[in-house]
Write a protein that holds these residues in place. Structure first.
Motif, PDB file in Angstrom:
ATOM      1  N   GLY A 217       0.830  -1.213   0.000  1.00  0.00           N
ATOM      2  CA  GLY A 217       0.000   0.000   0.000  1.00  0.00           C
ATOM      3  C   GLY A 217       0.859   1.256   0.000  1.00  0.00           C
ATOM      4  N   ARG A 218       1.883   1.269   0.864  1.00  0.00           N
ATOM      5  CA  ARG A 218       2.729   2.464   0.974  1.00  0.00           C
ATOM      6  C   ARG A 218       3.448   2.746  -0.359  1.00  0.00           C
ATOM      7  NH1 ARG A 218       6.117   1.021   5.022  1.00  0.00           N
ATOM      8  NH2 ARG A 218       4.330   0.663   6.355  1.00  0.00           N
ATOM      9  N   ALA A 219       4.000   1.685  -0.971  1.00  0.00           N
ATOM     10  CA  ALA A 219       4.726   1.873  -2.245  1.00  0.00           C
ATOM     11  C   ALA A 219       3.793   2.433  -3.315  1.00  0.00           C
ATOM     12  CB  ALA A 219       5.331   0.550  -2.715  1.00  0.00           C
ATOM     13  N   HIS A 220       2.562   1.909  -3.381  1.00  0.00           N
ATOM     14  CA  HIS A 220       1.644   2.372  -4.430  1.00  0.00           C
ATOM     15  C   HIS A 220       1.149   3.794  -4.173  1.00  0.00           C
ATOM     16  CE1 HIS A 220       1.884  -1.834  -5.424  1.00  0.00           C
ATOM     17  NE2 HIS A 220       1.368  -1.547  -6.606  1.00  0.00           N
ATOM     18  N   ALA A 221       1.023   4.156  -2.890  1.00  0.00           N
ATOM     19  CA  ALA A 221       0.574   5.513  -2.566  1.00  0.00           C
ATOM     20  C   ALA A 221       1.710   6.514  -2.794  1.00  0.00           C
ATOM     21  CB  ALA A 221       0.098   5.577  -1.111  1.00  0.00           C
ATOM     22  N   VAL A 222       2.881   6.219  -2.202  1.00  0.00           N
ATOM     23  CA  VAL A 222       3.951   7.216  -2.153  1.00  0.00           C
ATOM     24  C   VAL A 222       4.795   7.206  -3.426  1.00  0.00           C
ATOM     25  CG1 VAL A 222       6.033   7.898  -0.886  1.00  0.00           C
ATOM     26  CG2 VAL A 222       4.033   7.071   0.359  1.00  0.00           C
ATOM     27  N   LYS A 223       5.197   5.993  -3.865  1.00  0.00           N
ATOM     28  CA  LYS A 223       6.127   5.911  -4.995  1.00  0.00           C
ATOM     29  C   LYS A 223       5.387   5.965  -6.334  1.00  0.00           C
ATOM     30  CE  LYS A 223       9.106   2.411  -4.394  1.00  0.00           C
ATOM     31  NZ  LYS A 223       9.849   1.191  -4.831  1.00  0.00           N
ATOM     32  N   HIS A 224       4.330   5.155  -6.440  1.00  0.00           N
ATOM     33  CA  HIS A 224       3.684   5.019  -7.756  1.00  0.00           C
ATOM     34  C   HIS A 224       2.447   5.909  -7.919  1.00  0.00           C
ATOM     35  CE1 HIS A 224       6.583   1.908  -7.962  1.00  0.00           C
ATOM     36  NE2 HIS A 224       5.966   1.143  -7.088  1.00  0.00           N
ATOM     37  N   LYS A 225       1.947   6.453  -6.793  1.00  0.00           N
ATOM     38  CA  LYS A 225       0.811   7.386  -6.791  1.00  0.00           C
ATOM     39  C   LYS A 225      -0.422   6.827  -7.527  1.00  0.00           C
ATOM     40  CE  LYS A 225       3.870  11.312  -6.095  1.00  0.00           C
ATOM     41  NZ  LYS A 225       4.306  10.719  -4.852  1.00  0.00           N
ATOM     42  N   VAL A 226      -0.705   5.567  -7.218  1.00  0.00           N
ATOM     43  CA  VAL A 226      -1.843   4.879  -7.843  1.00  0.00           C
ATOM     44  C   VAL A 226      -3.120   5.227  -7.073  1.00  0.00           C
ATOM     45  CG1 VAL A 226      -2.857   2.586  -8.220  1.00  0.00           C
ATOM     46  CG2 VAL A 226      -0.424   2.980  -8.705  1.00  0.00           C
ATOM     47  N   GLU A 227      -4.142   5.654  -7.792  1.00  0.00           N
ATOM     48  CA  GLU A 227      -5.446   5.918  -7.182  1.00  0.00           C
ATOM     49  C   GLU A 227      -5.951   4.610  -6.545  1.00  0.00           C
ATOM     50  OE1 GLU A 227      -8.363   8.008  -5.992  1.00  0.00           O
ATOM     51  OE2 GLU A 227      -6.920   9.061  -7.266  1.00  0.00           O
ATOM     52  N   PRO A 228      -6.312   4.636  -5.235  1.00  0.00           N
ATOM     53  CA  PRO A 228      -6.625   3.368  -4.561  1.00  0.00           C
ATOM     54  C   PRO A 228      -7.828   2.610  -5.120  1.00  0.00           C
ATOM     55  CG  PRO A 228      -6.968   5.248  -3.083  1.00  0.00           C
ATOM     56  CD  PRO A 228      -6.281   5.762  -4.306  1.00  0.00           C
ATOM     57  N   MET A 229      -8.732   3.323  -5.814  1.00  0.00           N
ATOM     58  CA  MET A 229      -9.898   2.595  -6.364  1.00  0.00           C
ATOM     59  C   MET A 229      -9.459   1.486  -7.328  1.00  0.00           C
ATOM     60  SD  MET A 229     -11.517   4.666  -9.474  1.00  0.00           S
ATOM     61  CE  MET A 229     -10.521   5.267 -10.838  1.00  0.00           C
ATOM     62  N   TYR A 230      -8.259   1.640  -7.925  1.00  0.00           N
ATOM     63  CA  TYR A 230      -7.821   0.601  -8.863  1.00  0.00           C
ATOM     64  C   TYR A 230      -7.582  -0.731  -8.166  1.00  0.00           C
ATOM     65  CZ  TYR A 230      -7.447   4.009 -12.618  1.00  0.00           C
ATOM     66  OH  TYR A 230      -7.753   4.948 -13.581  1.00  0.00           O
ATOM     67  N   PHE A 231      -7.284  -0.693  -6.859  1.00  0.00           N
ATOM     68  CA  PHE A 231      -7.136  -1.961  -6.133  1.00  0.00           C
ATOM     69  C   PHE A 231      -8.471  -2.685  -6.032  1.00  0.00           C
ATOM     70  CE2 PHE A 231      -3.112  -0.171  -4.989  1.00  0.00           C
ATOM     71  CZ  PHE A 231      -2.295  -1.276  -4.808  1.00  0.00           C
ATOM     72  N   LYS A 232      -9.555  -1.908  -5.855  1.00  0.00           N
ATOM     73  CA  LYS A 232     -10.872  -2.540  -5.778  1.00  0.00           C
ATOM     74  C   LYS A 232     -11.232  -3.127  -7.138  1.00  0.00           C
ATOM     75  CE  LYS A 232     -14.057  -1.747  -2.826  1.00  0.00           C
ATOM     76  NZ  LYS A 232     -14.927  -1.019  -1.926  1.00  0.00           N
ATOM     77  N   ILE A 233     -10.943  -2.354  -8.193  1.00  0.00           N
ATOM     78  CA  ILE A 233     -11.281  -2.824  -9.544  1.00  0.00           C
ATOM     79  C   ILE A 233     -10.488  -4.096  -9.859  1.00  0.00           C
ATOM     80  CG2 ILE A 233     -11.230  -2.250 -12.004  1.00  0.00           C
ATOM     81  CD1 ILE A 233     -11.551   0.717 -11.177  1.00  0.00           C
ATOM     82  N   LEU A 234      -9.184  -4.071  -9.542  1.00  0.00           N
ATOM     83  CA  LEU A 234      -8.359  -5.255  -9.822  1.00  0.00           C
ATOM     84  C   LEU A 234      -8.860  -6.470  -9.028  1.00  0.00           C
ATOM     85  CD1 LEU A 234      -5.937  -6.618 -11.185  1.00  0.00           C
ATOM     86  CD2 LEU A 234      -4.479  -5.741  -9.348  1.00  0.00           C
ATOM     87  N   SER A 235      -9.311  -6.250  -7.794  1.00  0.00           N
ATOM     88  CA  SER A 235      -9.848  -7.367  -7.000  1.00  0.00           C
ATOM     89  C   SER A 235     -11.017  -8.029  -7.720  1.00  0.00           C
ATOM     90  CB  SER A 235     -10.376  -6.875  -5.641  1.00  0.00           C
ATOM     91  OG  SER A 235      -9.337  -6.378  -4.877  1.00  0.00           O
ATOM     92  N   GLY A 236     -11.914  -7.187  -8.269  1.00  0.00           N
ATOM     93  CA  GLY A 236     -13.073  -7.718  -8.991  1.00  0.00           C
ATOM     94  C   GLY A 236     -12.636  -8.518 -10.203  1.00  0.00           C
ATOM     95  N   VAL A 237     -11.616  -8.019 -10.910  1.00  0.00           N
ATOM     96  CA  VAL A 237     -11.123  -8.725 -12.102  1.00  0.00           C
ATOM     97  C   VAL A 237     -10.506 -10.070 -11.690  1.00  0.00           C
ATOM     98  CG1 VAL A 237      -9.428  -8.643 -13.980  1.00  0.00           C
ATOM     99  CG2 VAL A 237     -10.768  -6.601 -13.422  1.00  0.00           C
ATOM    100  N   ILE A 238      -9.754 -10.068 -10.597  1.00  0.00           N
ATOM    101  CA  ILE A 238      -9.120 -11.315 -10.138  1.00  0.00           C
ATOM    102  C   ILE A 238     -10.201 -12.362  -9.837  1.00  0.00           C
ATOM    103  CG2 ILE A 238      -7.794 -12.365  -8.225  1.00  0.00           C
ATOM    104  CD1 ILE A 238      -6.095  -9.785  -8.165  1.00  0.00           C
TER     105      ILE A 238
END
Ligand code: HEM
Length: 149
Positions: free
Chosen positions: A69-90
């Motif tokens: 979570g920290r790497a995606h927030a701080v380093k990659h600046k990924v909008e967190p909603m994409y984690f929810k979307i990816l979960s649904g795809v998985i």
């Protein structure tokens, strides 16, 4: 892993914006050859595997996912909603590709697993000040409604 991510990027093309190597690619065949996509697929699957192998050890699960979570927030600046979307795809791809294994009970536990992943990851976003702390987020969501519920 590659199939999951390909489905994710084909169905949600805006998610490609974070990946310099294939953000402008349209063709799945071309994306599939991207070393950046393949590398990230391995990282996602390895992280999920570590979580599954350590479900008996909540501290390990939370530390692995806090790092993600920290790497995606701080380093990659990924909008967190994409984690929810990816979960649904998985969940969608696993159900489609392993229909005999993915009974209703198995779907339910995988939904819980992905909700737990999302809860820990967004907890790390909150810790670094990305998301507002909300009382509704104070405990893991234990169920994701299944289709028809
Ligand atoms: C369960 C979901 C996910 C897991 C377990 C995961 C795991 C990882 C890991 C372990 C890394 C390396 C960490 C680091 O750079 O220190 C990484 C990098 C990265 N992740 Fe994720 N990730 C997930 C979802 C996502 C999503 C939804 C996106 C964006 C839509 C994303 C975008 C990235 C990017 C841009 C990088 C850097 C890639 C590079 O340097 O080539 N990740 N991910």
């Amino acid at each position: 892993g590659c199939l999951l991510l390909l489905r994710f990027f084909v169905n949600f093309p805006s998610a490609k914006q974070y990946f310099s190597q294939f953000q402008d690619m349209e063709e799945p065949e071309e994306m599939e050859r991207s070393s950046q996509l393949r590398h990230h697929a391995c990282r996602v699957m390895n992280a999920l595997n570590t979580v599954v192998e350590n479900l008996h050890d909540p501290e390990k699960v939370s530390s692995v996912l806090a790092v993600v979570g920290r790497a995606h927030a701080v380093k990659h600046k990924v909008e967190p909603m994409y984690f929810k979307i990816l979960s649904g795809v998985i969940l969608e791809v696993l159900c489609e590709d392993f229909p005999e294994f993915f009974t209703a009970d198995v779907q339910l536990v995988w939904s819980k697993l992905m909700a737990t992943v999302y809860w820990h990851v967004t907890g790390a976003y909150t810790d670094v000040g990305w998301l507002q702390v909300s009382s509704k987020q104070s405990s893991p969501v234990h169920t994701i409604p299944l289709p028809g519920n």
